[in-house]
Design a protein around this motif. Sequence first.
Motif, short mmCIF file in Angstrom:
data_model
loop_
_atom_site.label_atom_id
_atom_site.label_comp_id
_atom_site.label_asym_id
_atom_site.label_seq_id
_atom_site.Cartn_x
_atom_site.Cartn_y
_atom_site.Cartn_z
N LYS A 1 -4.90 5.82 5.21
CA LYS A 1 -6.28 5.53 4.83
C LYS A 1 -7.15 5.65 6.08
O LYS A 1 -6.88 4.99 7.08
CB LYS A 1 -6.36 4.11 4.26
CG LYS A 1 -7.67 3.74 3.67
CD LYS A 1 -7.55 2.38 2.99
CE LYS A 1 -8.86 1.96 2.39
NZ LYS A 1 -8.75 0.65 1.75
N SER B 1 -8.28 8.88 1.60
CA SER B 1 -6.90 8.41 1.63
C SER B 1 -5.94 9.43 1.02
O SER B 1 -6.34 10.29 0.23
CB SER B 1 -6.77 7.07 0.91
OG SER B 1 -7.10 7.22 -0.45
N LEU C 1 -5.13 3.69 -7.87
CA LEU C 1 -4.33 2.94 -6.91
C LEU C 1 -4.94 1.55 -6.81
O LEU C 1 -6.11 1.39 -6.47
CB LEU C 1 -4.34 3.61 -5.53
CG LEU C 1 -3.55 2.89 -4.45
CD1 LEU C 1 -2.05 2.93 -4.78
CD2 LEU C 1 -3.81 3.51 -3.10
N TYR D 1 1.01 -2.40 -3.52
CA TYR D 1 0.14 -1.47 -4.22
C TYR D 1 0.72 -1.21 -5.61
O TYR D 1 1.91 -1.33 -5.83
CB TYR D 1 0.07 -0.12 -3.49
CG TYR D 1 -0.34 -0.22 -2.05
CD1 TYR D 1 -1.68 -0.22 -1.69
CD2 TYR D 1 0.62 -0.33 -1.04
CE1 TYR D 1 -2.06 -0.32 -0.36
CE2 TYR D 1 0.24 -0.42 0.29
CZ TYR D 1 -1.10 -0.42 0.63
OH TYR D 1 -1.47 -0.52 1.94
N TYR E 1 1.39 6.13 2.85
CA TYR E 1 -0.01 5.99 2.46
C TYR E 1 -0.85 5.93 3.72
O TYR E 1 -0.61 5.09 4.59
CB TYR E 1 -0.18 4.71 1.63
CG TYR E 1 -1.60 4.40 1.23
CD1 TYR E 1 -2.42 5.33 0.61
CD2 TYR E 1 -2.13 3.13 1.46
CE1 TYR E 1 -3.71 5.02 0.23
CE2 TYR E 1 -3.42 2.80 1.08
CZ TYR E 1 -4.21 3.76 0.47
OH TYR E 1 -5.49 3.44 0.10
N SER F 1 -4.63 11.74 -3.76
CA SER F 1 -5.65 11.63 -2.72
C SER F 1 -7.01 11.24 -3.28
O SER F 1 -7.31 11.45 -4.45
CB SER F 1 -5.77 12.95 -1.96
OG SER F 1 -6.17 13.98 -2.83
N GLU G 1 -5.20 -1.79 -4.93
CA GLU G 1 -4.99 -2.31 -3.58
C GLU G 1 -5.80 -3.59 -3.44
O GLU G 1 -6.99 -3.59 -3.71
CB GLU G 1 -5.45 -1.26 -2.56
CG GLU G 1 -5.27 -1.64 -1.13
CD GLU G 1 -5.72 -0.54 -0.18
OE1 GLU G 1 -5.58 -0.77 1.02
OE2 GLU G 1 -6.19 0.52 -0.61
N LEU H 1 -1.76 9.43 -0.48
CA LEU H 1 -0.49 8.78 -0.77
C LEU H 1 0.48 9.85 -1.27
O LEU H 1 0.13 10.61 -2.16
CB LEU H 1 -0.67 7.69 -1.84
CG LEU H 1 0.55 6.81 -2.10
CD1 LEU H 1 0.10 5.41 -2.51
CD2 LEU H 1 1.46 7.38 -3.15
N LEU I 1 0.48 2.04 -8.19
CA LEU I 1 0.01 3.41 -8.36
C LEU I 1 0.22 3.83 -9.81
O LEU I 1 1.33 3.73 -10.33
CB LEU I 1 0.79 4.35 -7.44
CG LEU I 1 0.53 5.85 -7.63
CD1 LEU I 1 -0.91 6.21 -7.25
CD2 LEU I 1 1.52 6.66 -6.78
#
Length: 126
Positions: free
Chosen positions: A102, A87, A62, A51, A100, A83, A64, A89, A53
């Motif tokens: 989800k 999700s 984020l 990931y 993290y 958030s 992904e 983190l 961030l």
Amino acid sequence: MKKLITIIMLLLTPLATAQEKQIWACQGTKSTGFSLKDGDWIEQTFYSQVYELTVDGLNSSLRENGVDQPIECRTRLSIHSCSSFTSLLVLKSTTGLGGYSKISGVTKNGTADEPITTSMLKCTKL
């Protein structure tokens, strides 16, 4: 008078300064969760992912699987809490360790493509 205004402006500048934007590269170290199979939630282990961030308050993101997702981050002391609707983190900036979760599988009737997952992260500030 000009000196007084200059001193006041210098004193107030730190109050108006926004938090520095930070970019973190994160590697999932362990990942577990649930997938829906034949109407039942099945616990399973998932492959760890990479990931990226970007911590920038309400403008955070984020990345992904190569896709940037908007996410909101708030920072208190050394903890970044980020958030979105489905999700969360959390990252401790002093150690680079985080987690993290989800849960988008719940919002999409738990299709196999959208499991519920939780991953442990090891992150490095770029």
